[in-house]
Design an enzyme around this catalytic site. Structure first.
Site, PDB file in Angstrom:
ATOM      1  N   GLU A  16      -7.836   1.948 -12.990  1.00  0.00           N
ATOM      2  CA  GLU A  16      -6.502   3.693 -12.307  1.00  0.00           C
ATOM      3  C   GLU A  16      -5.655   3.619 -13.288  1.00  0.00           C
ATOM      4  O   GLU A  16      -5.023   5.163 -13.531  1.00  0.00           O
ATOM      5  CB  GLU A  16      -6.237   2.840 -11.017  1.00  0.00           C
ATOM      6  N   HIS A  26     -26.942  22.538  -0.059  1.00  0.00           N
ATOM      7  CA  HIS A  26     -27.015  23.066  -1.169  1.00  0.00           C
ATOM      8  C   HIS A  26     -25.563  24.212  -1.329  1.00  0.00           C
ATOM      9  O   HIS A  26     -25.604  24.980  -0.592  1.00  0.00           O
ATOM     10  CB  HIS A  26     -28.667  23.911  -1.225  1.00  0.00           C
ATOM     11  N   GLU A  66     -25.639  16.246  -2.177  1.00  0.00           N
ATOM     12  CA  GLU A  66     -26.962  16.285  -1.524  1.00  0.00           C
ATOM     13  C   GLU A  66     -27.726  15.609  -2.517  1.00  0.00           C
ATOM     14  O   GLU A  66     -29.071  15.127  -2.111  1.00  0.00           O
ATOM     15  CB  GLU A  66     -27.390  17.296  -1.999  1.00  0.00           C
ATOM     16  N   TYR A 103       6.735   4.499   9.171  1.00  0.00           N
ATOM     17  CA  TYR A 103       6.392   3.823   9.695  1.00  0.00           C
ATOM     18  C   TYR A 103       7.155   3.002  10.467  1.00  0.00           C
ATOM     19  O   TYR A 103       7.524   2.430  11.583  1.00  0.00           O
ATOM     20  CB  TYR A 103       6.244   2.867   8.776  1.00  0.00           C
ATOM     21  N   CYS A 141      -1.732   2.047  -2.657  1.00  0.00           N
ATOM     22  CA  CYS A 141      -2.462   2.489  -2.907  1.00  0.00           C
ATOM     23  C   CYS A 141      -2.075   4.506  -2.587  1.00  0.00           C
ATOM     24  O   CYS A 141      -2.374   4.985  -3.469  1.00  0.00           O
ATOM     25  CB  CYS A 141      -3.682   2.339  -1.187  1.00  0.00           C
ATOM     26  N   CYS A 191       1.147  -1.216   0.076  1.00  0.00           N
ATOM     27  CA  CYS A 191       0.431   0.163   0.185  1.00  0.00           C
ATOM     28  C   CYS A 191       1.084   1.161   0.476  1.00  0.00           C
ATOM     29  O   CYS A 191       0.757   1.970  -0.847  1.00  0.00           O
ATOM     30  CB  CYS A 191      -1.358  -0.278   1.406  1.00  0.00           C
ATOM     31  N   LYS A 221      -0.250   5.512  -5.902  1.00  0.00           N
ATOM     32  CA  LYS A 221      -0.918   5.304  -7.008  1.00  0.00           C
ATOM     33  C   LYS A 221      -1.427   6.456  -7.398  1.00  0.00           C
ATOM     34  O   LYS A 221      -1.860   7.198  -8.008  1.00  0.00           O
ATOM     35  CB  LYS A 221      -2.283   4.301  -7.425  1.00  0.00           C
ATOM     36  N   TYR A 250      -9.961  -3.003 -10.522  1.00  0.00           N
ATOM     37  CA  TYR A 250      -9.008  -1.822  -9.714  1.00  0.00           C
ATOM     38  C   TYR A 250      -7.436  -1.447 -10.665  1.00  0.00           C
ATOM     39  O   TYR A 250      -7.862  -0.085 -11.033  1.00  0.00           O
ATOM     40  CB  TYR A 250      -8.335  -2.336  -8.182  1.00  0.00           C
TER      41      TYR A 250
END
Ligand code: NDP
Length: 449
Positions: free
Chosen positions: A183, A438, A443, A100, A48, A43, A51, A179
């Protein structure tokens, strides 16, 4: 002297492994983690995160074009430099990798930056040749791109390499229609490459609602992305100038500069020594686990993509956390796999939660479908003829919302909030009772008819 070197040895420092290691350590466990690549896993390092940054980078192509309609004078043709985007994205990946690593170190988790394999129920062998013992072993090695083999397939790359391209390819062929394929089709198309997507079937993003994926297909084709369906690779041939000749069934030979294979990811269990410890795999090579992520060997657990339950980062994180609660906090915890929202960061993005219309009709029989098919205000002024589609599916007997699906600008951002209501079992009437905010796109969700 302690019976084992550690209470927990984690193999793989991706989303699931890092969460399990950190939380177990916070509960007082003595923890070590081994990672042969970079801390952060798919990831953060090659999935993720980079990307999404490329998606942002690519979106400027539309924003810069639309800006003129909003009065901005941008003289000349905007110039894009792939190397700048690539290097900035990779620098950000390095930063997160560092963050990390710091988190693990701050929790006194010992990090081995090398490959580890299982030697037995409580023993792990490091690439350096040393052996470490642990009361529990957690396998969190993730998944790896599936690369089909055919003549010349060695010339194709996977999503692992795509973030490091030396230059932006002029012509890209992408295999798969899931996916990653959709993408990257959006990213390369917006950055100016000619994109062709090739799939073995004529379905894109199989698990999403049909109306939503049909809309993405229609918009993608309008943007100039070519689709070759029901096609298999015959061969790839490298030419002297570095480009490739590709032949897929039913199509003329095609000349391209890059071939990206995105035909799914397989659990990364090969060569891990799981057989030595007697850990059972399923027929796809995924580690079989129970609801507490425990394998058939009492001391060995597994979380994330390597178990092939739901291949999504937030799910791996939950599994890692539940493991730590169960094993080190005396709090047996399972993960609720119902109503997991998901999104595809295509151009435009799409997102969904709960049942598709097809699934709802099969499972419930009687359903009601509410739809809003509209052009976002910004697209209208920009003369961008691109329509959003929101779709709500309810159980006709109870009015309960069983599925919510959308494609359009910021769809994943909007769906994350709406997914709370779907997961909580709210009804269409509950949505109707909320006053519209709005003017927004969201909405539409409380104005559906
Ligand atoms: P996907 O499972 O999304 O899609 C695989 C595609 O490849 C499908 O179009 C499928 O075709 C085709 N395919 C599957 N097997 C073969 C084969 N043996 N030969 C030829 N074609 C094949 O996989 P991706 O690689 O795109 O992504 C892998 C995983 O990564 C995803 O499942 C997802 O969980 C995760 N991911 C999530 C993202 C997100 O959350 N936004 C982003 C990127 C990845 P068909 O459907 O016709 O069978």
């Amino acid at each position: 002297m302690a019976e084992f070197d550690y209470d927990l040895f984690v193999i793989g420092a991706g989303s699931g492994g890092v969460r399990a290691a950190r939380v177990s350590a916070a509960f007082g466990a003595k923890v070590a983690i081994a990672e042969e690549h970079k801390v952060g896993g798919t990831c953060v390092i090659r999935g993720c995160v980079p990307k999404k940054l490329l998606v942002y980078g690519a979106h400027f192509a539309e924003d810069l074009k639309d800006a003129r309609k909003f009065g901005w004078k941008l003289d000349g043709k905007p110039d894009f430099d792939w190397a700048t985007l690539r290097d900035n994205v990779l620098a950000e990946v390095d930063r997160i990798n560092g963050a990390y690593t710091d988190t693990l170190e701050n929790h006194d988790v010992e990090i081995f930056k090398e490959r580890a394999t299982i030697e037995g129920p409580n023993s792990v062998k490091l690439a350096s040749g040393e052996t470490r013992t642990a009361k529990h072993i957690l396998v969190a090695t993730g998944a790896w791109p599936h690369m089909p083999e055919f003549q010349g397939s060695e010339h194709a790359i996977s999503s692992n390499e795509v973030f490091h391209l030396e230059k932006l390819p002029g012509r890209v062929l992408i295999a798969g229609a899931g996916y990653i394929a959709n993408e990257f089709a959006g990213i390369f198309n917006k950055l100016g490459s000619k994109v062709t997507l090739v799939n073995r079937s004529d379905v894109i993003l199989r698990q999403y609602d049909q109306s939503i994926r049909d809309r993405l297909l229609q918009i993608s084709m309008t943007k100039g992305i070519d689709f070759c369906f029901n096609a298999e690779f015959e061969y790839i041939e490298k030419q002297e100038d570095g480009s490739f000749l590709v032949k897929v069934t039913g199509e003329e030979e095609k000349e391209v500069d890059l071939i990206l294979i995105a035909t799914g990811r397989r659990p990364k269990t090969e060569g891990l020594g799981l057989d030595a410890a007697g850990v059972a795999l399923d027929d796809k090579g995924a580690i079989k686990v129970d609801e507490y992520s425990k394998t058939n060997v009492d001391s060995i657990y597994a979380v994330g993509d390597v178990t092939d339950r739901v291949q999504l980062t937030p799910v791996a994180i939950r599994e890692g956390h539940a493991f730590a609660e169960t094993v080190f906090n005396d709090n047996p915890s399972t993960v609720d796999y119902d109503c997991i929202p998901s999104a595809v960061f295509s151009h435009p993005p799409l997102a969904g939660v709960g049942m598709t219309e097809g699934e709802a009709r099969n499972q419930l029989g009687s359903v009601k479908v509410y739809q809003s098919d509209f052009r976002a205000m910004k697209n209208v002024l920009a003369e961008r003829n691109e329509r959003a589609l929101y779709k709500m599916i309810t159980d006709a007997d109870t009015d309960r919302i069983v599925g919510l699906h959308m494609i359009g600008p910021d769809a994943p951002e909007i769906l994350q909030a709406a997914a709370v209501a779907v997961k909580a079992g709210l009804t269409k009437t509950d949505f109707d009772n909320v006053v519209a905010l709005h003017p927004t796109m969201a909405e539409e969700l409380v104005l559906l008819r």
